[in-house]
Design a protein around this motif. Structure first.
Motif, PDB file in Angstrom:
ATOM      1  N   LEU A 197       0.918  -1.135  -0.095  1.00 35.95           N
ATOM      2  CA  LEU A 197       0.100   0.105  -0.059  1.00 35.95           C
ATOM      3  C   LEU A 197       0.913   1.272  -0.084  1.00 35.95           C
ATOM      4  O   LEU A 197       1.770   1.434   0.792  1.00 35.95           O
ATOM      5  CB  LEU A 197      -0.833  -0.094   1.348  1.00 35.95           C
ATOM      6  CG  LEU A 197      -1.657   1.283   1.377  1.00 35.95           C
ATOM      7  CD1 LEU A 197      -2.888   1.625   0.387  1.00 35.95           C
ATOM      8  CD2 LEU A 197      -2.607   1.114   2.714  1.00 35.95           C
ATOM      9  N   CYS A 198       0.692   2.112  -0.960  1.00 39.28           N
ATOM     10  CA  CYS A 198       1.432   3.271  -1.192  1.00 39.28           C
ATOM     11  C   CYS A 198       0.579   4.762  -0.969  1.00 39.28           C
ATOM     12  O   CYS A 198      -0.351   4.950  -1.946  1.00 39.28           O
ATOM     13  CB  CYS A 198       2.364   3.426  -2.453  1.00 39.28           C
ATOM     14  SG  CYS A 198       3.211   4.752  -2.608  1.00 39.28           S
ATOM     15  N   GLN A 199       0.764   5.264   0.183  1.00 38.85           N
ATOM     16  CA  GLN A 199      -0.222   6.504   0.305  1.00 38.85           C
ATOM     17  C   GLN A 199       0.747   7.459   1.106  1.00 38.85           C
ATOM     18  O   GLN A 199       1.802   7.081   1.926  1.00 38.85           O
ATOM     19  CB  GLN A 199      -1.463   6.175   1.106  1.00 38.85           C
ATOM     20  CG  GLN A 199      -1.086   5.348   2.317  1.00 38.85           C
ATOM     21  CD  GLN A 199      -2.618   4.746   2.982  1.00 38.85           C
ATOM     22  OE1 GLN A 199      -3.402   4.995   2.384  1.00 38.85           O
ATOM     23  NE2 GLN A 199      -2.517   4.402   4.267  1.00 38.85           N
ATOM     24  N   PRO A 200       0.234   8.815   1.207  1.00 38.60           N
ATOM     25  CA  PRO A 200       1.033   9.684   2.153  1.00 38.60           C
ATOM     26  C   PRO A 200       1.367   9.240   3.537  1.00 38.60           C
ATOM     27  O   PRO A 200       0.409   8.610   4.156  1.00 38.60           O
ATOM     28  CB  PRO A 200       0.208  10.846   2.033  1.00 38.60           C
ATOM     29  CG  PRO A 200      -0.471  10.818   1.063  1.00 38.60           C
ATOM     30  CD  PRO A 200      -0.681   9.369   0.709  1.00 38.60           C
ATOM     31  N   GLU A 201       2.478   9.504   4.047  1.00 40.16           N
ATOM     32  CA  GLU A 201       2.839   9.214   5.361  1.00 40.16           C
ATOM     33  C   GLU A 201       3.308  10.275   6.097  1.00 40.16           C
ATOM     34  O   GLU A 201       3.808  11.139   5.945  1.00 40.16           O
ATOM     35  CB  GLU A 201       3.953   7.816   5.503  1.00 40.16           C
ATOM     36  CG  GLU A 201       3.218   6.472   4.652  1.00 40.16           C
ATOM     37  CD  GLU A 201       4.486   5.292   4.606  1.00 40.16           C
ATOM     38  OE1 GLU A 201       5.656   5.504   4.664  1.00 40.16           O
ATOM     39  OE2 GLU A 201       4.241   4.131   4.292  1.00 40.16           O
ATOM     40  N   ASP A 202       3.443   9.864   7.662  1.00 42.58           N
ATOM     41  CA  ASP A 202       4.117  10.617   8.410  1.00 42.58           C
ATOM     42  C   ASP A 202       3.560  12.243   8.558  1.00 42.58           C
ATOM     43  O   ASP A 202       4.385  13.183   8.584  1.00 42.58           O
ATOM     44  CB  ASP A 202       5.642  10.706   8.078  1.00 42.58           C
ATOM     45  CG  ASP A 202       6.288   9.444   8.458  1.00 42.58           C
ATOM     46  OD1 ASP A 202       6.030   8.564   9.180  1.00 42.58           O
ATOM     47  OD2 ASP A 202       7.327   9.080   7.705  1.00 42.58           O
ATOM     48  N   GLY A 203       2.506  12.026   8.347  1.00 41.60           N
ATOM     49  CA  GLY A 203       1.493  13.535   8.386  1.00 41.60           C
ATOM     50  C   GLY A 203       1.872  14.415   7.072  1.00 41.60           C
ATOM     51  O   GLY A 203       1.369  15.307   6.919  1.00 41.60           O
ATOM     52  N   SER A 204       2.547  13.784   5.714  1.00 40.63           N
ATOM     53  CA  SER A 204       2.696  14.622   4.730  1.00 40.63           C
ATOM     54  C   SER A 204       1.361  14.339   4.104  1.00 40.63           C
ATOM     55  O   SER A 204       0.778  13.476   4.139  1.00 40.63           O
ATOM     56  CB  SER A 204       3.890  13.933   3.917  1.00 40.63           C
ATOM     57  OG  SER A 204       3.868  14.378   2.888  1.00 40.63           O
ATOM     58  N   ARG A 205       1.284  15.169   2.965  1.00 39.26           N
ATOM     59  CA  ARG A 205       0.128  15.135   2.107  1.00 39.26           C
ATOM     60  C   ARG A 205       0.426  14.759   0.834  1.00 39.26           C
ATOM     61  O   ARG A 205      -0.292  14.676  -0.089  1.00 39.26           O
ATOM     62  CB  ARG A 205      -0.697  16.477   1.976  1.00 39.26           C
ATOM     63  CG  ARG A 205      -1.455  17.199   3.234  1.00 39.26           C
ATOM     64  CD  ARG A 205      -2.162  18.270   3.107  1.00 39.26           C
ATOM     65  NE  ARG A 205      -2.752  18.509   4.328  1.00 39.26           N
ATOM     66  CZ  ARG A 205      -3.924  18.107   4.687  1.00 39.26           C
ATOM     67  NH1 ARG A 205      -4.542  17.278   3.938  1.00 39.26           N
ATOM     68  NH2 ARG A 205      -4.700  18.683   5.800  1.00 39.26           N
TER      69      ARG A 205
ATOM     70  N   ARG B 235      10.111   4.609  -5.460  1.00 41.94           N
ATOM     71  CA  ARG B 235      11.248   3.894  -5.482  1.00 41.94           C
ATOM     72  C   ARG B 235      11.079   2.510  -4.691  1.00 41.94           C
ATOM     73  O   ARG B 235      11.417   1.637  -5.392  1.00 41.94           O
ATOM     74  CB  ARG B 235      12.370   4.621  -5.026  1.00 41.94           C
ATOM     75  CG  ARG B 235      12.976   5.772  -5.949  1.00 41.94           C
ATOM     76  CD  ARG B 235      14.016   6.402  -5.282  1.00 41.94           C
ATOM     77  NE  ARG B 235      14.861   7.345  -6.179  1.00 41.94           N
ATOM     78  CZ  ARG B 235      15.192   8.496  -5.859  1.00 41.94           C
ATOM     79  NH1 ARG B 235      15.818   8.658  -4.638  1.00 41.94           N
ATOM     80  NH2 ARG B 235      15.793   9.417  -6.702  1.00 41.94           N
ATOM     81  N   LYS B 236      10.424   2.648  -3.666  1.00 44.84           N
ATOM     82  CA  LYS B 236      10.030   1.423  -2.890  1.00 44.84           C
ATOM     83  C   LYS B 236       9.020   0.537  -3.689  1.00 44.84           C
ATOM     84  O   LYS B 236       9.215  -0.688  -3.632  1.00 44.84           O
ATOM     85  CB  LYS B 236       9.494   1.803  -1.408  1.00 44.84           C
ATOM     86  CG  LYS B 236      10.630   2.215  -0.421  1.00 44.84           C
ATOM     87  CD  LYS B 236       9.783   2.852   0.815  1.00 44.84           C
ATOM     88  CE  LYS B 236      10.823   3.181   1.658  1.00 44.84           C
ATOM     89  NZ  LYS B 236      10.167   3.594   3.206  1.00 44.84           N
ATOM     90  N   VAL B 237       8.102   1.282  -4.504  1.00 42.72           N
ATOM     91  CA  VAL B 237       7.168   0.599  -4.991  1.00 42.72           C
ATOM     92  C   VAL B 237       7.781  -0.318  -6.211  1.00 42.72           C
ATOM     93  O   VAL B 237       7.528  -1.512  -6.558  1.00 42.72           O
ATOM     94  CB  VAL B 237       6.084   1.506  -5.911  1.00 42.72           C
ATOM     95  CG1 VAL B 237       5.155   0.711  -6.759  1.00 42.72           C
ATOM     96  CG2 VAL B 237       5.207   2.140  -4.603  1.00 42.72           C
TER      97      VAL B 237
ATOM     98  N   ARG C 230      -2.607   5.478  -3.696  1.00 42.52           N
ATOM     99  CA  ARG C 230      -3.884   6.322  -3.347  1.00 42.52           C
ATOM    100  C   ARG C 230      -3.314   7.671  -2.364  1.00 42.52           C
ATOM    101  O   ARG C 230      -2.542   7.333  -1.519  1.00 42.52           O
ATOM    102  CB  ARG C 230      -4.950   5.810  -2.667  1.00 42.52           C
ATOM    103  CG  ARG C 230      -4.620   5.103  -1.153  1.00 42.52           C
ATOM    104  CD  ARG C 230      -5.661   4.301  -0.528  1.00 42.52           C
ATOM    105  NE  ARG C 230      -7.013   5.130  -0.368  1.00 42.52           N
ATOM    106  CZ  ARG C 230      -7.412   5.109   0.926  1.00 42.52           C
ATOM    107  NH1 ARG C 230      -6.424   5.180   2.011  1.00 42.52           N
ATOM    108  NH2 ARG C 230      -8.446   5.772   1.238  1.00 42.52           N
ATOM    109  N   PRO C 231      -3.849   8.823  -2.772  1.00 48.22           N
ATOM    110  CA  PRO C 231      -4.473   9.200  -4.118  1.00 48.22           C
ATOM    111  C   PRO C 231      -3.384   9.582  -5.078  1.00 48.22           C
ATOM    112  O   PRO C 231      -2.233   9.990  -4.635  1.00 48.22           O
ATOM    113  CB  PRO C 231      -5.339  10.378  -3.508  1.00 48.22           C
ATOM    114  CG  PRO C 231      -4.536  10.873  -2.321  1.00 48.22           C
ATOM    115  CD  PRO C 231      -3.943   9.876  -1.916  1.00 48.22           C
ATOM    116  N   VAL C 232      -3.519   9.174  -6.332  1.00 47.85           N
ATOM    117  CA  VAL C 232      -2.743   9.404  -7.420  1.00 47.85           C
ATOM    118  C   VAL C 232      -2.209  10.897  -7.396  1.00 47.85           C
ATOM    119  O   VAL C 232      -1.039  11.228  -7.777  1.00 47.85           O
ATOM    120  CB  VAL C 232      -2.968   8.777  -8.737  1.00 47.85           C
ATOM    121  CG1 VAL C 232      -1.896   9.034  -9.794  1.00 47.85           C
ATOM    122  CG2 VAL C 232      -3.781   7.532  -8.438  1.00 47.85           C
ATOM    123  N   GLU C 233      -3.184  11.787  -7.310  1.00 49.76           N
ATOM    124  CA  GLU C 233      -2.913  13.132  -7.736  1.00 49.76           C
ATOM    125  C   GLU C 233      -2.018  13.858  -6.741  1.00 49.76           C
ATOM    126  O   GLU C 233      -1.668  14.914  -6.908  1.00 49.76           O
ATOM    127  CB  GLU C 233      -4.320  13.999  -7.607  1.00 49.76           C
ATOM    128  CG  GLU C 233      -5.019  14.177  -6.314  1.00 49.76           C
ATOM    129  CD  GLU C 233      -5.957  12.802  -6.303  1.00 49.76           C
ATOM    130  OE1 GLU C 233      -6.992  13.027  -5.492  1.00 49.76           O
ATOM    131  OE2 GLU C 233      -5.719  11.742  -6.892  1.00 49.76           O
TER     132      GLU C 233
END
Length: 333
Positions: A77-85, A93-95, A114-117
């Motif tokens: 699962l790839c999404q914003p982390e650590d409070g980042s938007r 790169r991990k993906v 998610r989300p791609v934008e």
């Protein structure tokens, strides 16, 4: 993760396509927030990883057991982390590294992104090669609520799957099944663009009372009962994106009322008519402020917008004050 009732036909079509000719390497799920895009994406992911050739994830095989435990080695699962938007290049790169490996348990690997934008430019560019030359048997399930904000280079390399919200009757019935009365459910849907999951979140987080606090600050500022700093600080304590989105909806309702739209078609009917007489609004200034808030909201939703929140909120409130003053002058003219 089950599929929502209103997406059953979409789900069955995906199953048919996979069993007859195979799904595309990259699917881009688009649609409003709160209609179940992510639930569908996760259900598809579990099904693709399942070790049995059935029309649903079996829930029993080793793959499904790992999925239930949240430890499946072939899913990311790839999404914003650590409070980042934003989704930054390191995450992509991990993906790419993940997809360069061979599956450990299942016959394929699946990434939900998610989300791609909210991918920044560097992250989007890093994903392009993987989209163009998918390694091995892999699937990317991308999600977006704002298809127009997704880079054309990303859009052109994915197959779009447009998801629609349920009809009014189905959405209302679903919310009632969650334990809410018809009246409460209808209000929640109206406040959340008929998106059932967003309406459910709105109810469980008691956002109605929160929005009433935002309105009280705006009302008090509009009537000169509190100073600018107090009004802005009151809003600044809250989630900036939520406040901005709410204020945009208030402005939209004011503009609709000015144009003669009936109260039953407004979201915040009572609040809008408590604030000011909409018939005396200055439409040019209202539209200008609405566009300003829309631009801010667009930046926030795209993961950008490093604003000084206090200063920006004070600026928006001052613009609103000018509209209120014009309205009062028109009322007494």
């Amino acid at each position: 993760m089950s599929v929502q009732p209103w997406h059953q036909s979409v789900w069955h079509e995906l199953v048919r396509r996979q069993q007859s000719g195979g799904l595309p390497h990259a699917l881009l799920l688009t649609g409003l927030e709160g209609i179940g895009k992510h639930q569908l994406a996760l259900h598809v992911a579990q099904w693709l990883l399942c070790l049995r050739d059935e029309a649903e994830p079996c829930g029993q095989c080793h793959s499904c057991q790992l999925w239930a435990a949240g430890t499946h080695p072939d899913f990311m699962l790839c999404q914003p982390e650590d409070g980042s938007r934003q989704i930054r290049i390191d995450a992509i790169r991990k993906v790419n590294d993940f997809l360069a490996q061979t599956p450990q348990i299942s016959r394929c690997q699946v990434v939900s992104l998610r989300p791609v934008e909210v991918m920044n430019t560097n992250a989007a560019n890093a994903l392009l090669k993987t989209l163009e030359e998918p390694p091995g048997e892999s699937f990317l399930l991308l999600e977006t609520e704002r298809f127009g904000s997704v880079l054309p280079t990303i859009r052109s390399r994915c197959q779009r799957l447009q998801l629609s919200p349920p009809g009014q009757a189905e959405a209302l019935s679903w919310l009632q099944q969650q334990g809410f009365s018809a009246e409460v459910a209808e209000q929640a849907l109206r406040m959340n663009h008929q998106a059932p999951l967003k309406a459910l979140d709105w109810l469980t987080r008691e956002q109605s009372s929160q929005q009433q606090k935002w309105f009280e600050l705006l009302r008090q500022w509009s009537q000169g009962q509190i100073p600018l700093q107090a009004a802005a600080e009151g809003w600044n304590k809250l989630e900036f994106q939520d406040v901005t989105s709410w204020f945009y909806s208030i402005l939209s309702d004011c503009l609709k009322a000015k144009l003669g739209v009936g109260p039953e078609q407004l979201v915040f009917t009572d609040q809008v008519f408590q604030l000011l007489p909409c018939a005396t609004l200055n439409p040019a200034k209202l539209i200008t402020l609405q566009h300003k808030v829309q631009a801010v909201l667009g930046q926030l939703l795209s993961g950008g917008g490093n604003y000084n929140k206090q200063l920006l909120l004070e600026s928006l409130l001052l613009d609103w004050q000018q509209i209120v003053q014009d309205s009062h002058r028109g009322e007494h003219a």
